[in-house]
Write an enzyme that holds these catalytic residues in place. Structure first.
Site, PDB file in Angstrom:
ATOM      1  N   HIS A   1       0.858  -1.189   0.000  1.00  0.00           N
ATOM      2  CA  HIS A   1       0.000   0.000   0.000  1.00  0.00           C
ATOM      3  C   HIS A   1       0.893   1.238   0.000  1.00  0.00           C
ATOM      4  CE1 HIS A   1      -2.802   3.070   1.321  1.00  0.00           C
ATOM      5  NE2 HIS A   1      -3.772   2.278   0.903  1.00  0.00           N
TER       6      HIS A   1
ATOM      7  N   GLU B   1      -3.453   2.195  -7.462  1.00  0.00           N
ATOM      8  CA  GLU B   1      -3.869   3.272  -6.565  1.00  0.00           C
ATOM      9  C   GLU B   1      -2.960   4.478  -6.757  1.00  0.00           C
ATOM     10  OE1 GLU B   1      -6.249   1.764  -3.008  1.00  0.00           O
ATOM     11  OE2 GLU B   1      -4.157   1.671  -2.455  1.00  0.00           O
TER      12      GLU B   1
HETATM   13  P1  PGA Z   1      -9.358   6.118  -0.132  1.00  0.00           P
HETATM   14  O1  PGA Z   1      -8.202   5.093   0.280  1.00  0.00           O
HETATM   15  O2  PGA Z   1     -10.481   5.302  -0.740  1.00  0.00           O
HETATM   16  O3  PGA Z   1      -9.750   6.777   1.149  1.00  0.00           O
HETATM   17  O4  PGA Z   1      -8.753   7.073  -1.111  1.00  0.00           O
HETATM   18  C1  PGA Z   1      -7.811   4.076  -0.578  1.00  0.00           C
HETATM   19  C2  PGA Z   1      -6.748   3.280   0.079  1.00  0.00           C
HETATM   20  O5  PGA Z   1      -6.274   3.673   1.151  1.00  0.00           O
HETATM   21  O6  PGA Z   1      -6.336   2.262  -0.454  1.00  0.00           O
END
Ligand code: PGA
Length: 242
Positions: free
Chosen positions: A85, A157
C-alpha cells in the site's frame, strides 16, 4: 488505523447485516487491523465474507519484534493480504525488494496478495506514470512463475487520489489498467493477463464507483475512506449485484 474494537465490531455487523442478501458477498473482502482479524473472522465465517490483513512481514519467522508473518495470518484461516500500500511505501520505507519478499512469503503460505502500485502527483504531472507502474510490477512481481502470478490481485492506486477526494477519471483508470494488463500479457501471456483482477483505489466512493467499475479493465475497487461509512459501503456492495 481507524476505530477502536467495539466501534469496528459494530461497523462490521452493520455491513454484514446490510449486505446479507447480496449474492456477491464472496466478492467482498475486508481488511481490518491485525488485532481485529480473528474476532471478526469468527463473525465472518457465518456470513461468508472473507478477511485479509493490511500488511505482512517480509521474513518467515523469528526475532522480528512487532512483525506478523504470512504463516501466522494463514493459521487464523485468513487467505488474503495487502502488499505495498502506498502508505507502507511512503511512511515505512517499503521498497521494491522488500515487497518482492513479501509477495514471495505470502504466496509460499497460500495467501493471495493484493499488490498495490501507484504513482505520485509529481510523477503523473511529468507523465512518468507508466514507467513508474511498470517498474513497480517488474521489480516486485515479474520474477514470479506463471502459476504464482495468476494468484495475484493488482490494485492500481494513484497516490494523488488516495484519501484526497480527487479520483482518477474513469478514463485515466481504464488507460492504466489496460497498460498493466498489457504488461502482464507481454510477460505471462494473454490467458493469465485476462484472468487476473485489477482493482482501482483512490477516493472511490458510492458516487463514482459505478462508472469506474464499468470500465472494461477495471475489475473492482480497493476502498478506503468510503468503507468507513457503512451506508456508503453498502451502496457500493449493492453495485456488485447489478
Ligand atoms: P481512499 O483510500 O479510498 O480513502 O482514497 C484508498 C486506500 O487507502 O487504499
Amino acid at each position: 488505523m481507524n476505530m477502536n474494537f467495539n466501534d469496528a465490531k459494530a461497523h462490521y455487523r452493520t455491513i454484514l447485516g446490510g449486505a446479507q442478501n447480496s449474492d456477491r458477498l464472496d466478492k467482498v473482502l475486508i481488511f481490518p487491523p491485525y488485532p481485529y482479524l480473528l474476532p471478526l473472522h469468527e463473525i465472518a465465517q457465518t456470513e461468508f465474507v472473507q478477511l485479509g490483513s493490511q500488511n505482512v512481514a517480509s521474513e518467515a519467522s523469528g526475532a522480528y519484534t512487532g512483525e506478523v508473518s504470512s504463516s501466522m495470518i494463514k493459521s487464523l484461516g485468513i487467505n488474503y493480504t495487502l502488499i505495498g500500500h502506498s502508505e507502507r511505501r511512503a511512511f515505512f520505507g517499503e521498497d521494491a525488494e522488500v515487497l518482492k519478499k513479501k509477495a514471495d512469503m505470502a504466496l509460499e503460505n497460500e495467501l493471495t496478495p493484493i499488490f498495490c502500485c501507484g504513482e505520485s502527483l509529481d510523477q503523473r504531472n511529468s507523465n512518468q506514470q507508466e514507467e513508474i507502474i511498470g517498474n513497480q510490477l517488474n521489480e516486485s512481481l515479474f520474477h514470479l512463475q506463471e502459476s504464482q502470478m495468476k494468484q495475484i490481485i493488482i490494485a492500481y492506486e494513484p497516490v494523488w487520489a488516495i484519501g484526497t477526494g480527487e479520483t482518477a477519471s474513469s478514463q485515466q483508470a481504464e488507460d492504466m489498467h489496460a497498460f498493466i494488463r498489457n504488461l502482464i500479457s507481454e510477460r505471462y501471456g494473454n490467458g493469465i493477463a485476462e484472468s487476473m483482477s485489477i482493482l482501482y483505489g483512490g477516493s472511490c466512493n458510492a458516487a463514482n464507483a459505478k462508472e469506474l467499475f464499468g470500465m472494461e479493465n477495471v475489475d473492482g475497487g480497493l476502498i478506503g475512506g468510503a468503507s468507513l461509512k457503512a451506508d456508503e459501503f453498502l451502496q457500493m456492495i449493492a453495485l456488485l449485484d447489478e
